[in-house]
Design an enzyme around this catalytic site. Structure first.
Site, mmCIF file in Angstrom:
data_model
loop_
_atom_site.group_PDB
_atom_site.id
_atom_site.type_symbol
_atom_site.label_atom_id
_atom_site.label_comp_id
_atom_site.label_asym_id
_atom_site.label_seq_id
_atom_site.Cartn_x
_atom_site.Cartn_y
_atom_site.Cartn_z
ATOM 1 N N CYS A 42 1.298 -1.060 -0.151
ATOM 2 C CA CYS A 42 -0.210 0.044 -0.045
ATOM 3 C C CYS A 42 0.362 1.143 0.145
ATOM 4 C CB CYS A 42 -1.366 -0.260 1.089
ATOM 5 S SG CYS A 42 -2.007 1.674 1.066
ATOM 6 N N ASP A 44 0.522 3.838 1.450
ATOM 7 C CA ASP A 44 0.374 4.416 3.003
ATOM 8 C C ASP A 44 1.548 4.390 3.421
ATOM 9 O OD1 ASP A 44 0.336 4.112 6.535
ATOM 10 O OD2 ASP A 44 -1.560 3.512 5.787
ATOM 11 N N ARG A 46 3.497 4.555 5.971
ATOM 12 C CA ARG A 46 3.658 4.195 7.135
ATOM 13 C C ARG A 46 3.697 2.490 7.252
ATOM 14 N NH1 ARG A 46 -2.084 5.234 10.652
ATOM 15 N NH2 ARG A 46 -2.281 3.973 8.460
ATOM 16 N N HIS A 98 -1.977 -3.866 4.809
ATOM 17 C CA HIS A 98 -2.005 -3.658 6.323
ATOM 18 C C HIS A 98 -3.219 -3.720 7.359
ATOM 19 C CE1 HIS A 98 -2.447 0.533 5.735
ATOM 20 N NE2 HIS A 98 -2.297 0.356 4.880
ATOM 21 N N CYS A 101 -6.427 -0.321 6.757
ATOM 22 C CA CYS A 101 -5.872 -0.209 5.745
ATOM 23 C C CYS A 101 -6.885 1.246 5.571
ATOM 24 C CB CYS A 101 -5.928 -0.804 4.272
ATOM 25 S SG CYS A 101 -5.324 0.702 3.145
HETATM 26 CO CO CO Z 1 -3.527 1.126 3.473
#
Ligand code: CO
Length: 214
Positions: A42, A44, A46, A98, A101
């Site tokens: 992803c 993301d 993080r 994750h 999400c």
């Molecule tokens: Co995500």
């Protein structure tokens, strides 16, 4: 808040530090890349592939998009897979989702967000496909966790069904496709036990990984 000059300065210090530890590091890296892993994750912020795997530049080829989707018509993702498999000859493709999400969460709600709705449609399809299992969770927060997991399993399945991976297996290339999920709260990766190493394993791995909880 970080400022742009700070980032450039960080980079300078990082490159200096790496060179101090290993003077030939960047020269060696400039010669070629030979990663053994393709990471599909992803976007993301993080979940940065190299950092969570603890590997240096050069060790993992990376494709990231919102909610780690592998769509059969996405030439961006397909090009990455093709280059990784056919040219770099990676031995493992890791689809890593994750928990928590935002993309998966948005797809599990019925708000309209705009252009991204078309992208999230892929995950809404996953949700619909597994509605009977997801309904068992009622309003339990684990329902979203399970959808995040099922999304990974579906994307693993999609990777395996690409012409690229099918062709690699046909010519006897060693290639395993893995489904993992990362927990932002503790930084830990969990293997969803959906690993597939050849076409004969696709159906059974999918059946087990998408089974209802017992
Ligand atoms: Co995500």
């Amino acid at each position: 808040m970080r400022q742009i000059p700070e980032l450039i300065e960080n980079n300078r210090q990082w490159a200096q530090g790496v060179t101090q530890q290993e003077p030939q590091f960047f020269q060696n890296l400039a010669q070629h890349q030979q990663p053994e892993f393709l990471w599909i994750g992803c976007s993301d912020s993080r979940v940065p592939a190299n950092q969570v795997l603890g590997v240096a530049p050069g060790e993992v080829f990376v494709h990231r998009n919102i909610a780690n989707v592998v769509a059969h018509t996405d030439f961006n993702c397909l090009s990455v897979i093709e280059y990784a498999v056919a040219v770099l000859q990676v031995k493992h493709i890791i689809v890593c989702g994750h928990y928590g999400c935002g993309g998966v969460q948005a797809a599990s709600q019925n708000h309209h967000l705009g252009l991204i709705d078309n992208w999230l449609r892929h995950i809404r399809d996953v949700r619909q496909k597994h509605e009977s299992i997801l309904q068992m969770f009622d309003n339990d927060p684990r329902r979203l966790d399970r959808l995040c997991e099922l999304n990974v399993v579906e994307q693993v399945n999609n990777v395996c069904h690409t012409t690229i991976v099918q062709a690699a297996w046909e010519r006897g290339q060693q290639l395993a496709v893995h489904g993992w999920i990362y927990r932002i709260q503790d930084g830990m990766i969990h293997d969803l036990n959906a690993t597939i190493t050849g076409p004969a394993e696709i159906a059974e791995a999918y059946r087990v990984a998408t089974a209802a909880p017992t």
